[in-house]
Design a protein around this motif. Structure first.
Motif, mmCIF file in Angstrom:
data_model
loop_
_atom_site.group_PDB
_atom_site.id
_atom_site.type_symbol
_atom_site.label_atom_id
_atom_site.label_comp_id
_atom_site.label_asym_id
_atom_site.label_seq_id
_atom_site.Cartn_x
_atom_site.Cartn_y
_atom_site.Cartn_z
ATOM 1 N N GLU A 55 0.850 -1.199 0.000
ATOM 2 C CA GLU A 55 0.000 0.000 0.000
ATOM 3 C C GLU A 55 0.882 1.245 0.000
ATOM 4 O O GLU A 55 1.996 1.227 0.525
ATOM 5 N N PRO A 56 0.406 2.356 -0.568
ATOM 6 C CA PRO A 56 1.187 3.600 -0.534
ATOM 7 C C PRO A 56 1.507 4.006 0.908
ATOM 8 O O PRO A 56 0.638 3.995 1.773
ATOM 9 N N GLY A 57 2.762 4.318 1.168
ATOM 10 C CA GLY A 57 3.182 4.687 2.511
ATOM 11 C C GLY A 57 3.245 3.520 3.469
ATOM 12 O O GLY A 57 3.336 3.697 4.678
ATOM 13 N N GLY A 58 3.195 2.309 2.939
ATOM 14 C CA GLY A 58 3.116 1.108 3.758
ATOM 15 C C GLY A 58 4.421 0.708 4.422
ATOM 16 O O GLY A 58 5.512 1.001 3.939
ATOM 17 N N PHE A 59 4.281 0.037 5.555
ATOM 18 C CA PHE A 59 5.400 -0.503 6.329
ATOM 19 C C PHE A 59 6.050 -1.638 5.539
ATOM 20 O O PHE A 59 5.402 -2.619 5.183
ATOM 21 N N LEU A 60 7.354 -1.486 5.248
ATOM 22 C CA LEU A 60 8.126 -2.484 4.509
ATOM 23 C C LEU A 60 9.272 -2.942 5.414
ATOM 24 O O LEU A 60 10.291 -2.265 5.537
#
Length: 101
Positions: A55-60
């Motif tokens: 997801e955009p801005g998602g925790f990776l």
């Protein structure tokens, strides 16, 4: 990663090899971790406020500790060099991204 590479540093944080193949590759760590984050998030969004990659801005996530804490980036833009670093603590509320200064 450029300076020290992957592995376990001083017995605590484990950094996964980005291009490793096989069972313990980085992609497996990412998939398992975001699935683990997503499941309780559905039941208690206050404790799990982060979006989850891809997801955009998602925790990776890219690393974890022996205590079950995770380190990762917030994938917020097209330039990974600008992504803020954030921790997902096992026994604490989610805090803000770490200050790069």
């Amino acid at each position: 990663m450029d300076g020290y590479g992957a592995g376990i540093w001083r017995g605590w944080p484990r950094f996964h090899t980005p291009l490793r193949t096989g069972e313990r590759r980085c992609l497996t760590h990412v998939e398992d971790t975001v699935d683990a984050y997503r499941q309780p998030k559905d039941g208690d969004a206050a404790w799990y406020p982060l979006a989850v990659w891809p997801e955009p801005g998602g925790f990776l996530p890219f690393a974890n500790s022996i205590d079950g804490d995770y380190l990762g980036w917030l994938a917020q833009s097209g330039d990974p060099d600008t992504w803020p670093l954030i921790g997902w603590p096992r026994h604490a509320h989610q805090g803000p991204p770490l200050d790069p200064a």
